[in-house]
Design a protein around this motif. Structure first.
Motif, PDB file in Angstrom:
ATOM      1  N   ARG A  13      39.693  22.242  39.512  1.00  0.00           N
ATOM      2  CA  ARG A  13      39.106  23.484  40.003  1.00  0.00           C
ATOM      3  C   ARG A  13      37.599  23.397  40.045  1.00  0.00           C
ATOM      4  NH1 ARG A  13      42.365  28.386  37.392  1.00  0.00           N
ATOM      5  NH2 ARG A  13      42.860  26.840  35.873  1.00  0.00           N
ATOM      6  N   LEU A  14      37.022  24.108  40.978  1.00  0.00           N
ATOM      7  CA  LEU A  14      35.588  24.281  41.041  1.00  0.00           C
ATOM      8  C   LEU A  14      35.354  25.767  41.247  1.00  0.00           C
ATOM      9  CD1 LEU A  14      32.756  22.879  41.287  1.00  0.00           C
ATOM     10  CD2 LEU A  14      33.110  23.002  43.750  1.00  0.00           C
ATOM     11  N   GLU A  15      34.430  26.332  40.488  1.00  0.00           N
ATOM     12  CA  GLU A  15      34.163  27.770  40.555  1.00  0.00           C
ATOM     13  C   GLU A  15      32.667  28.002  40.696  1.00  0.00           C
ATOM     14  OE1 GLU A  15      35.570  29.123  36.789  1.00  0.00           O
ATOM     15  OE2 GLU A  15      37.641  28.616  37.227  1.00  0.00           O
ATOM     16  N   ARG A  16      32.308  29.086  41.433  1.00  0.00           N
ATOM     17  CA  ARG A  16      30.896  29.433  41.543  1.00  0.00           C
ATOM     18  C   ARG A  16      30.754  30.917  41.859  1.00  0.00           C
ATOM     19  NH1 ARG A  16      27.432  25.835  45.238  1.00  0.00           N
ATOM     20  NH2 ARG A  16      28.589  26.802  46.913  1.00  0.00           N
ATOM     21  N   ILE A  17      29.775  31.540  41.226  1.00  0.00           N
ATOM     22  CA  ILE A  17      29.427  32.932  41.513  1.00  0.00           C
ATOM     23  C   ILE A  17      28.053  32.920  42.155  1.00  0.00           C
ATOM     24  CG2 ILE A  17      28.904  35.181  40.509  1.00  0.00           C
ATOM     25  CD1 ILE A  17      30.972  34.439  38.299  1.00  0.00           C
ATOM     26  N   SER A  18      27.920  33.623  43.279  1.00  0.00           N
ATOM     27  CA  SER A  18      26.641  33.656  43.986  1.00  0.00           C
ATOM     28  C   SER A  18      26.337  35.066  44.471  1.00  0.00           C
ATOM     29  CB  SER A  18      26.671  32.680  45.166  1.00  0.00           C
ATOM     30  OG  SER A  18      27.692  33.026  46.082  1.00  0.00           O
ATOM     31  N   GLY A  19      25.105  35.251  44.902  1.00  0.00           N
ATOM     32  CA  GLY A  19      24.680  36.544  45.419  1.00  0.00           C
ATOM     33  C   GLY A  19      23.503  37.065  44.630  1.00  0.00           C
ATOM     34  N   PRO A  20      23.043  38.229  44.926  1.00  0.00           N
ATOM     35  CA  PRO A  20      23.709  39.188  45.820  1.00  0.00           C
ATOM     36  C   PRO A  20      23.408  38.911  47.299  1.00  0.00           C
ATOM     37  CG  PRO A  20      21.755  40.201  44.870  1.00  0.00           C
ATOM     38  CD  PRO A  20      21.874  38.824  44.264  1.00  0.00           C
ATOM     39  N   ALA A  22      23.342  41.271  50.443  1.00  0.00           N
ATOM     40  CA  ALA A  22      23.352  42.676  50.878  1.00  0.00           C
ATOM     41  C   ALA A  22      24.000  43.567  49.811  1.00  0.00           C
ATOM     42  CB  ALA A  22      24.067  42.818  52.218  1.00  0.00           C
ATOM     43  N   GLY A  23      23.752  43.240  48.541  1.00  0.00           N
ATOM     44  CA  GLY A  23      24.273  44.046  47.449  1.00  0.00           C
ATOM     45  C   GLY A  23      25.632  43.630  46.928  1.00  0.00           C
ATOM     46  N   PHE A  24      26.265  42.614  47.527  1.00  0.00           N
ATOM     47  CA  PHE A  24      27.583  42.145  47.104  1.00  0.00           C
ATOM     48  C   PHE A  24      27.455  40.761  46.455  1.00  0.00           C
ATOM     49  CE2 PHE A  24      28.442  45.087  50.521  1.00  0.00           C
ATOM     50  CZ  PHE A  24      29.559  45.777  50.087  1.00  0.00           C
ATOM     51  N   TYR A  25      28.373  40.456  45.545  1.00  0.00           N
ATOM     52  CA  TYR A  25      28.437  39.148  44.913  1.00  0.00           C
ATOM     53  C   TYR A  25      29.716  38.451  45.357  1.00  0.00           C
ATOM     54  CZ  TYR A  25      24.687  40.810  41.970  1.00  0.00           C
ATOM     55  OH  TYR A  25      23.486  41.296  41.537  1.00  0.00           O
ATOM     56  N   VAL A  26      29.682  37.123  45.335  1.00  0.00           N
ATOM     57  CA  VAL A  26      30.842  36.339  45.728  1.00  0.00           C
ATOM     58  C   VAL A  26      31.255  35.455  44.555  1.00  0.00           C
ATOM     59  CG1 VAL A  26      31.710  34.562  47.297  1.00  0.00           C
ATOM     60  CG2 VAL A  26      30.177  36.348  48.161  1.00  0.00           C
ATOM     61  N   ALA A  27      32.498  35.576  44.148  1.00  0.00           N
ATOM     62  CA  ALA A  27      33.084  34.731  43.112  1.00  0.00           C
ATOM     63  C   ALA A  27      34.072  33.809  43.820  1.00  0.00           C
ATOM     64  CB  ALA A  27      33.787  35.580  42.063  1.00  0.00           C
ATOM     65  N   ALA A  41      37.750  33.310  47.753  1.00  0.00           N
ATOM     66  CA  ALA A  41      36.562  34.041  47.302  1.00  0.00           C
ATOM     67  C   ALA A  41      36.892  35.511  47.127  1.00  0.00           C
ATOM     68  CB  ALA A  41      35.418  33.876  48.297  1.00  0.00           C
ATOM     69  N   LYS A  42      36.278  36.084  46.118  1.00  0.00           N
ATOM     70  CA  LYS A  42      36.395  37.515  45.836  1.00  0.00           C
ATOM     71  C   LYS A  42      35.026  38.129  46.081  1.00  0.00           C
ATOM     72  CE  LYS A  42      39.774  36.553  42.230  1.00  0.00           C
ATOM     73  NZ  LYS A  42      40.063  36.648  40.796  1.00  0.00           N
ATOM     74  N   ILE A  43      35.000  39.227  46.816  1.00  0.00           N
ATOM     75  CA  ILE A  43      33.755  39.940  47.083  1.00  0.00           C
ATOM     76  C   ILE A  43      33.678  41.085  46.079  1.00  0.00           C
ATOM     77  CG2 ILE A  43      32.463  41.266  48.786  1.00  0.00           C
ATOM     78  CD1 ILE A  43      34.134  39.675  50.919  1.00  0.00           C
ATOM     79  N   CYS A  44      32.583  41.119  45.342  1.00  0.00           N
ATOM     80  CA  CYS A  44      32.433  42.086  44.250  1.00  0.00           C
ATOM     81  C   CYS A  44      31.194  42.951  44.434  1.00  0.00           C
ATOM     82  CB  CYS A  44      32.321  41.348  42.918  1.00  0.00           C
ATOM     83  SG  CYS A  44      33.683  40.206  42.607  1.00  0.00           S
ATOM     84  N   VAL A  45      31.296  44.197  44.011  1.00  0.00           N
ATOM     85  CA  VAL A  45      30.164  45.127  44.066  1.00  0.00           C
ATOM     86  C   VAL A  45      29.280  44.939  42.837  1.00  0.00           C
ATOM     87  CG1 VAL A  45      29.510  47.560  44.148  1.00  0.00           C
ATOM     88  CG2 VAL A  45      31.509  46.762  45.406  1.00  0.00           C
ATOM     89  N   ILE A  46      29.886  44.596  41.708  1.00  0.00           N
ATOM     90  CA  ILE A  46      29.172  44.364  40.452  1.00  0.00           C
ATOM     91  C   ILE A  46      29.175  42.862  40.182  1.00  0.00           C
ATOM     92  CG2 ILE A  46      29.192  44.797  37.963  1.00  0.00           C
ATOM     93  CD1 ILE A  46      30.710  47.412  38.616  1.00  0.00           C
ATOM     94  N   GLN A  47      28.056  42.322  39.704  1.00  0.00           N
ATOM     95  CA  GLN A  47      27.978  40.888  39.442  1.00  0.00           C
ATOM     96  C   GLN A  47      29.038  40.475  38.430  1.00  0.00           C
ATOM     97  OE1 GLN A  47      24.197  39.452  38.051  1.00  0.00           O
ATOM     98  NE2 GLN A  47      24.778  37.334  38.374  1.00  0.00           N
ATOM     99  N   PRO A  48      29.954  39.592  38.819  1.00  0.00           N
ATOM    100  CA  PRO A  48      31.016  39.163  37.901  1.00  0.00           C
ATOM    101  C   PRO A  48      30.516  38.146  36.883  1.00  0.00           C
ATOM    102  CG  PRO A  48      31.294  38.124  40.033  1.00  0.00           C
ATOM    103  CD  PRO A  48      30.119  39.036  40.157  1.00  0.00           C
ATOM    104  N   MET A  55      36.366  42.308  39.244  1.00  0.00           N
ATOM    105  CA  MET A  55      36.952  43.376  40.048  1.00  0.00           C
ATOM    106  C   MET A  55      36.551  43.128  41.501  1.00  0.00           C
ATOM    107  SD  MET A  55      38.722  46.107  39.446  1.00  0.00           S
ATOM    108  CE  MET A  55      38.363  47.494  38.415  1.00  0.00           C
ATOM    109  N   ALA A  56      37.507  42.766  42.340  1.00  0.00           N
ATOM    110  CA  ALA A  56      37.214  42.404  43.731  1.00  0.00           C
ATOM    111  C   ALA A  56      37.295  43.615  44.658  1.00  0.00           C
ATOM    112  CB  ALA A  56      38.175  41.330  44.206  1.00  0.00           C
ATOM    113  N   PHE A  57      36.296  43.736  45.500  1.00  0.00           N
ATOM    114  CA  PHE A  57      36.279  44.729  46.571  1.00  0.00           C
ATOM    115  C   PHE A  57      37.197  44.255  47.693  1.00  0.00           C
ATOM    116  CE2 PHE A  57      34.352  45.778  50.712  1.00  0.00           C
ATOM    117  CZ  PHE A  57      34.467  47.156  50.688  1.00  0.00           C
ATOM    118  N   ASP A  58      37.171  42.946  47.951  1.00  0.00           N
ATOM    119  CA  ASP A  58      38.025  42.317  48.964  1.00  0.00           C
ATOM    120  C   ASP A  58      38.144  40.839  48.624  1.00  0.00           C
ATOM    121  OD1 ASP A  58      39.624  42.033  51.212  1.00  0.00           O
ATOM    122  OD2 ASP A  58      38.193  42.985  52.557  1.00  0.00           O
ATOM    123  N   LYS A  59      39.077  40.155  49.264  1.00  0.00           N
ATOM    124  CA  LYS A  59      39.299  38.735  49.027  1.00  0.00           C
ATOM    125  C   LYS A  59      39.442  38.019  50.358  1.00  0.00           C
ATOM    126  CE  LYS A  59      41.876  39.678  44.786  1.00  0.00           C
ATOM    127  NZ  LYS A  59      43.149  39.489  44.101  1.00  0.00           N
TER     128      LYS A  59
END
Length: 108
Positions: A13-20, A22-27, A41-48, A55-59
């Motif tokens: 596995r490889l994992e990365r959290i990036s952003g923001p 436009a106010g969204f983070y990507v896990a 990828a999970k799109i998050c409103v709060i930095q994961p 908590m994903a807004f969308d995937k």
């Protein structure tokens, strides 16, 4: 623990959290299945804090790839494209509509 005689290889596995973005983070993360890597990828409103407990807004999913790095990059790009569309007010498919990269692997 019962042994079956079959050695199971650990998931690569490889994992990365990036952003923001436009106010969204990507896990984003990639998993390997039979020598092919799949990016998610999970799109998050709060930095994961991590990709699994967020908590994903969308995937979104990405097409199959030959390396975990490329799989994560493709998934991140899809997530950023969706964020860009959302922030421009463009019509966006509802959550779960992105089914481009389905695999028969079960992801832990």
């Amino acid at each position: 623990m019962m042994r079956t005689g079959v050695e199971q290889q650990p998931w690569e596995r490889l994992e990365r959290i990036s952003g923001p973005y436009a106010g969204f983070y990507v896990a984003a993360y990639a998993v390997e299945c039979s020598g092919t890597f799949y990016g998610y990828a999970k799109i998050c409103v709060i930095q994961p804090q991590d990709v699994w407990e967020c908590m994903a807004f969308d995937k979104v999913t990405a097409p199959a790839s030959t390396s975990p790095e490329v799989a994560v990059l493709l998934a991140e790009q899809r997530a950023r494209d969706l964020v860009r569309a959302l922030t421009r007010g463009a019509g966006v498919a509802p959550a779960g509509a992105d089914k481009a990269a389905r695999s028969s692997c079960k992801i832990p």
